[in-house]
Design an enzyme around this catalytic site. Sequence first.
Site, PDB file in Angstrom:
ATOM      1  N   CYS A 116      18.725  26.625 -31.345  1.00  0.00           N
ATOM      2  CA  CYS A 116      17.882  26.277 -30.193  1.00  0.00           C
ATOM      3  C   CYS A 116      17.289  27.505 -29.493  1.00  0.00           C
ATOM      4  O   CYS A 116      16.492  27.368 -28.577  1.00  0.00           O
ATOM      5  CB  CYS A 116      18.664  25.428 -29.199  1.00  0.00           C
ATOM      6  SG  CYS A 116      18.993  23.769 -29.819  1.00  0.00           S
ATOM      7  N   HIS A 256      15.356  25.801 -21.938  1.00  0.00           N
ATOM      8  CA  HIS A 256      15.589  24.933 -23.095  1.00  0.00           C
ATOM      9  C   HIS A 256      16.052  23.552 -22.612  1.00  0.00           C
ATOM     10  O   HIS A 256      16.943  23.444 -21.769  1.00  0.00           O
ATOM     11  CB  HIS A 256      16.648  25.563 -24.000  1.00  0.00           C
ATOM     12  CG  HIS A 256      17.032  24.704 -25.144  1.00  0.00           C
ATOM     13  ND1 HIS A 256      16.104  24.158 -25.998  1.00  0.00           N
ATOM     14  CD2 HIS A 256      18.242  24.270 -25.568  1.00  0.00           C
ATOM     15  CE1 HIS A 256      16.730  23.436 -26.904  1.00  0.00           C
ATOM     16  NE2 HIS A 256      18.028  23.476 -26.674  1.00  0.00           N
ATOM     17  N   ASN A 286      16.041  16.769 -26.818  1.00  0.00           N
ATOM     18  CA  ASN A 286      16.151  18.155 -27.270  1.00  0.00           C
ATOM     19  C   ASN A 286      15.395  18.313 -28.589  1.00  0.00           C
ATOM     20  O   ASN A 286      15.836  17.818 -29.627  1.00  0.00           O
ATOM     21  CB  ASN A 286      17.634  18.516 -27.451  1.00  0.00           C
ATOM     22  CG  ASN A 286      17.843  19.956 -27.898  1.00  0.00           C
ATOM     23  OD1 ASN A 286      16.900  20.654 -28.245  1.00  0.00           O
ATOM     24  ND2 ASN A 286      19.098  20.390 -27.900  1.00  0.00           N
TER      25      ASN A 286
HETATM   26  C1  LIG Z   1      26.912  15.541 -25.414  1.00  0.00           C
HETATM   27  C2  LIG Z   1      27.122  15.418 -23.905  1.00  0.00           C
HETATM   28  C3  LIG Z   1      25.921  14.753 -23.281  1.00  0.00           C
HETATM   29  C4  LIG Z   1      28.351  14.542 -23.664  1.00  0.00           C
HETATM   30  O1  LIG Z   1      28.595  14.465 -22.272  1.00  0.00           O
HETATM   31  P1  LIG Z   1      30.071  14.677 -21.689  1.00  0.00           P
HETATM   32  O2  LIG Z   1      29.984  14.411 -20.266  1.00  0.00           O
HETATM   33  O3  LIG Z   1      30.542  16.034 -22.150  1.00  0.00           O
HETATM   34  O4  LIG Z   1      30.835  13.543 -22.409  1.00  0.00           O
HETATM   35  P2  LIG Z   1      32.135  13.625 -23.333  1.00  0.00           P
HETATM   36  O5  LIG Z   1      31.751  14.152 -24.689  1.00  0.00           O
HETATM   37  O6  LIG Z   1      33.233  14.305 -22.600  1.00  0.00           O
HETATM   38  O7  LIG Z   1      32.461  12.116 -23.431  1.00  0.00           O
HETATM   39  C5  LIG Z   1      32.865  11.358 -22.307  1.00  0.00           C
HETATM   40  C6  LIG Z   1      33.112   9.952 -22.758  1.00  0.00           C
HETATM   41  O8  LIG Z   1      31.855   9.337 -23.095  1.00  0.00           O
HETATM   42  C7  LIG Z   1      31.916   8.861 -24.445  1.00  0.00           C
HETATM   43  N1  LIG Z   1      30.604   9.018 -25.041  1.00  0.00           N
HETATM   44  C8  LIG Z   1      30.125  10.027 -25.813  1.00  0.00           C
HETATM   45  N2  LIG Z   1      28.865   9.783 -26.160  1.00  0.00           N
HETATM   46  C9  LIG Z   1      28.527   8.609 -25.608  1.00  0.00           C
HETATM   47  C10 LIG Z   1      27.357   7.846 -25.618  1.00  0.00           C
HETATM   48  N3  LIG Z   1      26.239   8.236 -26.276  1.00  0.00           N
HETATM   49  N4  LIG Z   1      27.339   6.697 -24.932  1.00  0.00           N
HETATM   50  C11 LIG Z   1      28.427   6.279 -24.260  1.00  0.00           C
HETATM   51  N5  LIG Z   1      29.573   6.958 -24.228  1.00  0.00           N
HETATM   52  C12 LIG Z   1      29.625   8.125 -24.885  1.00  0.00           C
HETATM   53  C13 LIG Z   1      32.969   9.697 -25.121  1.00  0.00           C
HETATM   54  O9  LIG Z   1      33.513   9.041 -26.239  1.00  0.00           O
HETATM   55  C14 LIG Z   1      33.970   9.865 -24.007  1.00  0.00           C
HETATM   56  O10 LIG Z   1      34.749   8.709 -23.904  1.00  0.00           O
HETATM   57  P3  LIG Z   1      36.321   8.838 -23.594  1.00  0.00           P
HETATM   58  O11 LIG Z   1      36.400   9.498 -22.236  1.00  0.00           O
HETATM   59  O12 LIG Z   1      36.767   7.426 -23.608  1.00  0.00           O
HETATM   60  O13 LIG Z   1      36.890   9.686 -24.677  1.00  0.00           O
HETATM   61  C15 LIG Z   1      27.357  16.798 -23.266  1.00  0.00           C
HETATM   62  O14 LIG Z   1      28.616  17.301 -23.635  1.00  0.00           O
HETATM   63  C16 LIG Z   1      26.316  17.804 -23.638  1.00  0.00           C
HETATM   64  O15 LIG Z   1      25.171  17.682 -23.241  1.00  0.00           O
HETATM   65  N6  LIG Z   1      26.717  18.858 -24.350  1.00  0.00           N
HETATM   66  C17 LIG Z   1      25.806  19.910 -24.695  1.00  0.00           C
HETATM   67  C18 LIG Z   1      24.880  19.411 -25.732  1.00  0.00           C
HETATM   68  C19 LIG Z   1      23.858  20.405 -26.080  1.00  0.00           C
HETATM   69  O16 LIG Z   1      23.293  21.009 -25.218  1.00  0.00           O
HETATM   70  N7  LIG Z   1      23.621  20.551 -27.380  1.00  0.00           N
HETATM   71  C20 LIG Z   1      22.605  21.370 -27.904  1.00  0.00           C
HETATM   72  C21 LIG Z   1      22.839  22.787 -27.573  1.00  0.00           C
HETATM   73  S1  LIG Z   1      21.369  23.600 -27.749  1.00  0.00           S
END
Ligand SMILES: CC(C)(COP(=O)(O)OP(=O)(O)OC[C@H]1O[C@@H](n2cnc3c(N)ncnc32)[C@H](O)[C@@H]1OP(=O)(O)O)[C@@H](O)C(=O)NCCC(=O)NCCS
Length: 330
Positions: A116, A256, A286
């Site tokens: 990215c 980004h 993204n």
């Molecule tokens: C991916 C992202 C949105 C997830 O958000 P988060 O707040 O960290 O969520 P978590 O992964 O801790 O998951 C929380 C809960 O939601 C659930 N969950 C994950 N994806 C889900 C979705 N699409 N819909 C509903 N629930 C979801 C998980 O299973 C978890 O459930 P649990 O608590 O029962 O285990 C976040 O971590 C993120 O944006 N990360 C960076 C991603 C990024 O920038 N990537 C590219 C880098 S350039």
Amino acid sequence: MSKITAAITGVGGYVPDFVLTNKILETMVDTNDEWITTRTGIKERRILKEEGKGTSFLAIKAAEDLLRKKNLNPKDIDLVIVATATPDMKAASTAAYTATQIGATNAFSYDLEAACSSFLFGMSTASAYIESGRYKKVLLIGADKNSSFINYKDRATCIIFGDGAGAVLFEPNEEGLGLQDEILRSNGEGREFLQATYGGSSYPIKADTFDEGKHYVFQDGKTVFKNAVFNMADVAERILKKNDLTNDDISWLVAHQANKRIIDATANRINLDDSKVMMNIQKYGNTTSATLPLLLNDYESQLKKGDKIIFAAFGGGFTWGSIYLKWAYN
Ligand SMILES: CC(C)(COP(=O)(O)OP(=O)(O)OC[C@H]1O[C@@H](n2cnc3c(N)ncnc32)[C@H](O)[C@@H]1OP(=O)(O)O)[C@@H](O)C(=O)NCCC(=O)NCCS
């Protein structure tokens, strides 16, 4: 003679027609619009559906948009760089195909990959060629067809990524406009947290791994999130300090578009008002290498000559950085 700086003198962009909304994703995986919107800020993303069309299709469209807007003869371009994490294919350069298709027949071309951060790092590369006086017109395209390596059964990744492309032209400037400074970093210890494990040279795809879906993108969202927030905010703050800038001096943050909460955290760290933060993650998700140039394309009419802009990105690898640039045209 005044010092030559590298200025952006034109932008273009392209996103495919198909809109993958949160509502449609609700029918594909166990998720909902409210969760996606509050956790990421994304409402919809664009997907390139047509069989046989890869990242070059997006790159060509964005470049053609720039050529049309600038009324530029493609034969005058010296170099075409395609920043991408999803090249059309192994071995054959996506940039070479793109350059030829747009008629840049006097240019040489190559791909640049830093996940990215590809476009951000490409800005540094393109600028260095201009500042050295070696080339006069460098076309930098950020393009990714993320849908080509997303598992649409994995709710942790399929809600985030979209397809798109943006292009900018770098040219010499003698008024001191263009790229002013940069802080670029990488740390390979982060690669286990965001990768498409199979399909590269370490682990070529085999029938059994294919069935396990290990050629798709995997990410440990929480770890990536924490590192993105910390590092993007850190370099943005440091580049302001290094250049004696305060939040009042800054016209725009071009960050980004990975997650609205990461962008907000970066803006908060440098005390920047929301009105100065470019945002289009709600429309495109993204798009990896395309997020920064697509922001410039969407906001081009609001940009003014002399505007002080802070770019920031974070991506797989890990890779990250910040660039300070003065806008060169109205
Ligand atoms: C991916 C992202 C949105 C997830 O958000 P988060 O707040 O960290 O969520 P978590 O992964 O801790 O998951 C929380 C809960 O939601 C659930 N969950 C994950 N994806 C889900 C979705 N699409 N819909 C509903 N629930 C979801 C998980 O299973 C978890 O459930 P649990 O608590 O029962 O285990 C976040 O971590 C993120 O944006 N990360 C960076 C991603 C990024 O920038 N990537 C590219 C880098 S350039």
